[in-house]
Design a protein around this motif. Sequence first.
Motif, PDB file in Angstrom:
ATOM      1  N   LEU A   1      11.664   1.351  -4.675  1.00 23.22           N
ATOM      2  CA  LEU A   1      11.074   2.416  -5.489  1.00 23.22           C
ATOM      3  C   LEU A   1      11.659   2.393  -6.899  1.00 23.22           C
ATOM      4  O   LEU A   1      10.925   2.499  -7.884  1.00 23.22           O
ATOM      5  CB  LEU A   1      11.332   3.790  -4.855  1.00 23.22           C
ATOM      6  N   ALA A   2      12.980   2.255  -6.994  1.00 20.69           N
ATOM      7  CA  ALA A   2      13.643   2.255  -8.299  1.00 20.69           C
ATOM      8  C   ALA A   2      13.196   1.082  -9.166  1.00 20.69           C
ATOM      9  O   ALA A   2      13.116   1.206 -10.388  1.00 20.69           O
ATOM     10  CB  ALA A   2      15.161   2.233  -8.113  1.00 20.69           C
ATOM     11  N   ARG A   3      12.902  -0.059  -8.520  1.00 20.00           N
ATOM     12  CA  ARG A   3      12.425  -1.217  -9.283  1.00 20.00           C
ATOM     13  C   ARG A   3      10.977  -1.055  -9.695  1.00 20.00           C
ATOM     14  O   ARG A   3      10.524  -1.675 -10.651  1.00 20.00           O
ATOM     15  CB  ARG A   3      12.583  -2.500  -8.456  1.00 20.00           C
ATOM     16  N   THR A   4      10.227  -0.221  -8.985  1.00 17.84           N
ATOM     17  CA  THR A   4       8.795  -0.061  -9.211  1.00 17.84           C
ATOM     18  C   THR A   4       8.482   1.080 -10.167  1.00 17.84           C
ATOM     19  O   THR A   4       7.530   0.996 -10.939  1.00 17.84           O
ATOM     20  CB  THR A   4       8.084   0.213  -7.863  1.00 17.84           C
TER      21      THR A   4
ATOM     22  N   THR B   1       0.815  -1.212   0.000  1.00 22.71           N
ATOM     23  CA  THR B   1       0.000   0.000   0.000  1.00 22.71           C
ATOM     24  C   THR B   1       0.850   1.264   0.000  1.00 22.71           C
ATOM     25  O   THR B   1       0.470   2.242  -0.637  1.00 22.71           O
ATOM     26  CB  THR B   1      -0.970   0.021   1.194  1.00 22.71           C
ATOM     27  N   ASP B   2       1.996   1.255   0.692  1.00 25.72           N
ATOM     28  CA  ASP B   2       2.818   2.461   0.715  1.00 25.72           C
ATOM     29  C   ASP B   2       3.424   2.737  -0.668  1.00 25.72           C
ATOM     30  O   ASP B   2       3.371   3.856  -1.169  1.00 25.72           O
ATOM     31  CB  ASP B   2       3.890   2.429   1.804  1.00 25.72           C
ATOM     32  N   LEU B   3       3.942   1.708  -1.319  1.00 23.46           N
ATOM     33  CA  LEU B   3       4.489   1.899  -2.667  1.00 23.46           C
ATOM     34  C   LEU B   3       3.409   2.314  -3.658  1.00 23.46           C
ATOM     35  O   LEU B   3       3.647   3.164  -4.524  1.00 23.46           O
ATOM     36  CB  LEU B   3       5.180   0.626  -3.159  1.00 23.46           C
ATOM     37  N   ALA B   4       2.229   1.740  -3.519  1.00 30.00           N
ATOM     38  CA  ALA B   4       1.125   2.095  -4.415  1.00 30.00           C
ATOM     39  C   ALA B   4       0.748   3.567  -4.244  1.00 30.00           C
ATOM     40  O   ALA B   4       0.502   4.275  -5.234  1.00 30.00           O
ATOM     41  CB  ALA B   4      -0.084   1.203  -4.161  1.00 30.00           C
TER      42      ALA B   4
ATOM     43  N   THR C   1      18.331  -3.285  -8.260  1.00 34.61           N
ATOM     44  CA  THR C   1      18.970  -4.598  -8.327  1.00 34.61           C
ATOM     45  C   THR C   1      18.325  -5.486  -9.367  1.00 34.61           C
ATOM     46  O   THR C   1      18.964  -6.356  -9.915  1.00 34.61           O
ATOM     47  CB  THR C   1      18.943  -5.294  -6.954  1.00 34.61           C
ATOM     48  N   GLU C   2      17.046  -5.270  -9.639  1.00 37.54           N
ATOM     49  CA  GLU C   2      16.334  -6.037 -10.666  1.00 37.54           C
ATOM     50  C   GLU C   2      15.083  -5.285 -11.052  1.00 37.54           C
ATOM     51  O   GLU C   2      14.532  -4.518 -10.271  1.00 37.54           O
ATOM     52  CB  GLU C   2      15.980  -7.426 -10.172  1.00 37.54           C
ATOM     53  N   ARG C   3      14.637  -5.472 -12.234  1.00 39.09           N
ATOM     54  CA  ARG C   3      13.391  -4.850 -12.707  1.00 39.09           C
ATOM     55  C   ARG C   3      12.277  -5.871 -12.676  1.00 39.09           C
ATOM     56  O   ARG C   3      12.506  -7.040 -12.962  1.00 39.09           O
ATOM     57  CB  ARG C   3      13.539  -4.313 -14.129  1.00 39.09           C
ATOM     58  N   PRO C   4      11.035  -5.454 -12.319  1.00 44.84           N
ATOM     59  CA  PRO C   4       9.905  -6.402 -12.311  1.00 44.84           C
ATOM     60  C   PRO C   4       9.557  -6.893 -13.693  1.00 44.84           C
ATOM     61  O   PRO C   4       9.868  -6.332 -14.675  1.00 44.84           O
ATOM     62  CB  PRO C   4       8.750  -5.580 -11.718  1.00 44.84           C
TER      63      PRO C   4
ATOM     64  N   GLU D   1      11.492  12.757 -11.050  1.00 39.11           N
ATOM     65  CA  GLU D   1      12.508  12.158 -10.190  1.00 39.11           C
ATOM     66  C   GLU D   1      11.961  12.013  -8.776  1.00 39.11           C
ATOM     67  O   GLU D   1      11.108  12.779  -8.360  1.00 39.11           O
ATOM     68  CB  GLU D   1      13.732  13.079 -10.184  1.00 39.11           C
ATOM     69  N   VAL D   2      12.487  11.015  -8.065  1.00 42.54           N
ATOM     70  CA  VAL D   2      12.136  10.809  -6.663  1.00 42.54           C
ATOM     71  C   VAL D   2      13.421  10.943  -5.850  1.00 42.54           C
ATOM     72  O   VAL D   2      14.432  10.310  -6.165  1.00 42.54           O
ATOM     73  CB  VAL D   2      11.490   9.421  -6.434  1.00 42.54           C
TER      74      VAL D   2
END
Length: 156
Positions: free
Chosen positions: A85-88, A42-45, A153-156, A58-59
């Motif tokens: 965050l970077a992966r999302t 929920t926080d990332l969303a 580190t990885e992308r979804p 940018e974040v």
Amino acid sequence: MRSGVRVGVDVGKVRIGLARSDNHGMLATPVETVARDQAGLTDLARIRAVVQEFDAVEVIVGLPLALSGNVTASTDDAIDFADRLARTFKVPVRLVDERLSTVSAQSALRASGRSAKTQRPVIDQVAATIILQHALDSERASGRPPGSPVEPTERP
């Protein structure tokens, strides 16, 4: 100075403060406080929705180092969160030193007449605003993006 809205993030164990800049990167303002979800859903969303709402380019995530500059458990937590965050997100994520941002936020709220009890809901927003304003000022002074980029580190 690069143009575009930036979103500032103050990561805490319980709450996450959000701030945003204007399109010219001159002024940071508080947005909201998001409840921290240890599962990271929920926080990332919610942060993603804020980034999309403001069409952020940018974040900026605060990096809580000890006063000595050493890494702490909070530092590791912020780095892990910034990596998620970077992966999302499709926008770049950067880590910026945030030493004393919460102390500065508490001082500012106390000076405005807020009691410790009434500070709790907004302290994280104010800390995020201070972090973001510091990053904007740093970029304006140096001509370079602030802090360091987060390479996921990885992308979804």
